[in-house]
Each structure stands twice: as C-alpha cells, then as structure tokens.
Design an enzyme around this catalytic site. Sequence first.
Site, PDB file in Angstrom:
ATOM      1  N   GLU A   1       0.652  -1.295   0.047  1.00 21.04           N
ATOM      2  CA  GLU A   1       0.113   0.019   0.110  1.00 21.04           C
ATOM      3  C   GLU A   1       0.887   1.309  -0.053  1.00 21.04           C
ATOM      4  O   GLU A   1       1.815   1.334   0.842  1.00 21.04           O
ATOM      5  CB  GLU A   1      -0.955   0.014   1.035  1.00 21.04           C
ATOM      6  CG  GLU A   1      -1.912   0.991   1.330  1.00 21.04           C
ATOM      7  CD  GLU A   1      -2.961   1.471   2.199  1.00 21.04           C
ATOM      8  OE1 GLU A   1      -3.290   2.500   2.783  1.00 21.04           O
ATOM      9  OE2 GLU A   1      -3.076   0.230   3.012  1.00 21.04           O
TER      10      GLU A   1
ATOM     11  N   GLU B   1       5.057   4.892   3.238  1.00 20.91           N
ATOM     12  CA  GLU B   1       4.530   6.320   3.849  1.00 20.91           C
ATOM     13  C   GLU B   1       5.739   7.178   4.112  1.00 20.91           C
ATOM     14  O   GLU B   1       6.754   6.765   4.758  1.00 20.91           O
ATOM     15  CB  GLU B   1       3.668   6.293   5.146  1.00 20.91           C
ATOM     16  CG  GLU B   1       3.230   7.457   5.737  1.00 20.91           C
ATOM     17  CD  GLU B   1       2.505   8.416   4.501  1.00 20.91           C
ATOM     18  OE1 GLU B   1       2.725   9.590   4.470  1.00 20.91           O
ATOM     19  OE2 GLU B   1       1.576   7.748   4.221  1.00 20.91           O
TER      20      GLU B   1
ATOM     21  N   ASP C   1      -2.494  12.240  -2.885  1.00 20.94           N
ATOM     22  CA  ASP C   1      -2.586  13.769  -3.133  1.00 20.94           C
ATOM     23  C   ASP C   1      -3.019  14.175  -4.639  1.00 20.94           C
ATOM     24  O   ASP C   1      -2.643  13.708  -5.504  1.00 20.94           O
ATOM     25  CB  ASP C   1      -1.114  14.461  -2.778  1.00 20.94           C
ATOM     26  CG  ASP C   1      -1.368  15.930  -2.733  1.00 20.94           C
ATOM     27  OD1 ASP C   1      -2.189  16.622  -3.290  1.00 20.94           O
ATOM     28  OD2 ASP C   1      -0.580  16.554  -1.641  1.00 20.94           O
TER      29      ASP C   1
ATOM     30  N   THR D   1     -12.995   6.162   4.419  1.00 21.47           N
ATOM     31  CA  THR D   1     -12.066   7.064   4.965  1.00 21.47           C
ATOM     32  C   THR D   1     -12.395   8.462   5.010  1.00 21.47           C
ATOM     33  O   THR D   1     -13.576   8.793   4.562  1.00 21.47           O
ATOM     34  CB  THR D   1     -10.696   7.245   3.969  1.00 21.47           C
ATOM     35  OG1 THR D   1     -11.211   7.877   2.895  1.00 21.47           O
ATOM     36  CG2 THR D   1     -10.176   5.926   3.383  1.00 21.47           C
ATOM     37  N   LYS D   2     -11.546   9.183   5.728  1.00 24.04           N
ATOM     38  CA  LYS D   2     -12.150  10.552   6.063  1.00 24.04           C
ATOM     39  C   LYS D   2     -12.107  11.483   4.774  1.00 24.04           C
ATOM     40  O   LYS D   2     -12.919  12.279   4.736  1.00 24.04           O
ATOM     41  CB  LYS D   2     -10.977  11.239   7.024  1.00 24.04           C
ATOM     42  CG  LYS D   2      -9.689  11.529   6.417  1.00 24.04           C
ATOM     43  CD  LYS D   2      -8.640  11.993   7.544  1.00 24.04           C
ATOM     44  CE  LYS D   2      -7.297  12.348   6.951  1.00 24.04           C
ATOM     45  NZ  LYS D   2      -6.505  12.968   8.028  1.00 24.04           N
ATOM     46  N   PHE D   3     -11.183  11.078   3.822  1.00 27.36           N
ATOM     47  CA  PHE D   3     -11.344  11.657   2.563  1.00 27.36           C
ATOM     48  C   PHE D   3     -12.920  11.422   1.999  1.00 27.36           C
ATOM     49  O   PHE D   3     -13.324  12.457   1.451  1.00 27.36           O
ATOM     50  CB  PHE D   3     -10.056  11.234   1.667  1.00 27.36           C
ATOM     51  CG  PHE D   3      -8.827  11.536   2.350  1.00 27.36           C
ATOM     52  CD1 PHE D   3      -8.475  12.733   2.147  1.00 27.36           C
ATOM     53  CD2 PHE D   3      -8.124  10.547   3.050  1.00 27.36           C
ATOM     54  CE1 PHE D   3      -7.133  13.310   2.776  1.00 27.36           C
ATOM     55  CE2 PHE D   3      -6.952  10.944   3.521  1.00 27.36           C
ATOM     56  CZ  PHE D   3      -6.413  12.126   3.321  1.00 27.36           C
ATOM     57  N   GLU D   4     -13.183  10.218   1.859  1.00 29.15           N
ATOM     58  CA  GLU D   4     -14.477   9.970   1.388  1.00 29.15           C
ATOM     59  C   GLU D   4     -15.632  10.691   2.068  1.00 29.15           C
ATOM     60  O   GLU D   4     -16.314  11.180   1.380  1.00 29.15           O
ATOM     61  CB  GLU D   4     -14.804   8.373   1.373  1.00 29.15           C
ATOM     62  CG  GLU D   4     -13.972   7.710   0.089  1.00 29.15           C
ATOM     63  CD  GLU D   4     -14.331   5.990   0.236  1.00 29.15           C
ATOM     64  OE1 GLU D   4     -15.047   5.704  -0.583  1.00 29.15           O
ATOM     65  OE2 GLU D   4     -13.861   5.715   0.975  1.00 29.15           O
TER      66      GLU D   4
END
Length: 235
Positions: A64, A89, A139, A214-217
């Site tokens: 990932e 990461e 990003d 996710t928080k992004f979704e």
Amino acid sequence: MENEDQPRLRSVVSYVNRGGRMTVGQQRAWEEHWPSLGRTVGGLPEGPVDFDGWFGRSAPVMLEIGSGMGETTSQLAAAAPELNYVAAEVYEPGLGQLMLRAEKLGVETLRLLHGDAVVLLTEHVSPGTLSGVRLFFPDPWPKKRHHKRRIVQPAFVALVASRLAPGGTFHMATDWENYAEQMMEVCSGEPLLHNRHAGEPGGWAPRPDWRPITKFENRADVEGRVSHDLIFERV
C-alpha cells in the site's frame, strides 16, 4: 542498477514532506516496534527486499502506497492475515500512528517502509513479485498547473505493472473526478494491465465492501464529490 525489466522513471515529487512532532503514544510505538516492523527506504541494502525473511514466512506481498495515519491500512492488514502487508509512507507520525493502530488490533502481518515508493519499487522490489499494489486517495494536486506532480503518470504505472505478478492487481481510489479520469486513461494505456471492470459503466470498479470508508471519502461526500475505485490486473 538498471536492466530491461526496470522501466526508467524520472523522480517526481508527488508528495509533500509534512513536518509534525509525534505524540507520546506514537513515539512509544516507534521506539518499541520500529526496529522489527519498520525500515527506511534510503537505508535499505542494495537489491530487492527479502520479504519472506522479514515477515518470517512466505506469503503474497501486498504493497500500500501512502498509508497516511493508518486507520484504513491497519484494518485492511487485520482483515487479510494471509497477506504479507507492506505500507509505504513518507510521514513519520503517520507511521507511528499506524503502529499504534496495528498494536491495538493485534496485527502481526504488517511491515512499514519510510520513504519514496518510487525508489522502493525501482531499486528494491523485483519484477513480477507483488500480489497487489494499493493507492488510496493520493494527493490530488487539484490545480491544473500541478497535475504533473500527481503520482499516477505513465512511467509510474508501467513501473507498478512490472512489479506485479501475473494476475496481481493495481487498486486505486480517488474522490477527484478529473484525477479518476486521468488514472483510467493512463492505466488503460498500459499494455501490461487489464481493467477488471471494463464492462461496468465507465469502467469503474464497484466500491468494495472490504475497503473502509476513509475521512477523505466522508469529506468528499459532504462536499458533493463522488469517489471512484479502479482495479487493473496484470496480464
């Protein structure tokens, strides 16, 4: 060392090195778990990583790219103990938080790499060895003049495809429509990849139930943006 199996890829700064101090818990996790669970890409010995040796077993390797603060990654690793799950990461506190989450969930099949995933794939992963690569909500670099910084470019996709074993998957997700379209165009143009869901409307993959929201979704939903999944398979 380059060979014909390794696509040439110019280094593109597709991420921001965010600063930030670790919390007490993240620092404790780092001190206790990093020596066994983590490595720095820049400090790896020359040649491919011995994943079997690192994990202490032979199992399919899932990479990932961009695990963020680790909430999704820890759940995915916990849900798939049959995989040797590797998270790459660039943000150290995020890796610290991921180790905390993994500790809480009792995950033992996760390893962490701090640094540039392009360098990792180019110099330290052998061709045809990964069972899958996941790239969730990278990003988006939304300004048009910054689109060239997006990680999903033809050379990067060719590199990922070359590292996948036959039948291995490259799974992406984004909540930016024009980035999703770029991902679709670039991956569809890579001869080593086939869209698993080419028959679906637009070629988009149905959102897998196993991928945590996710928080992004959640943010995208509030802001009226639709998230897209793309799953391509190495032919």
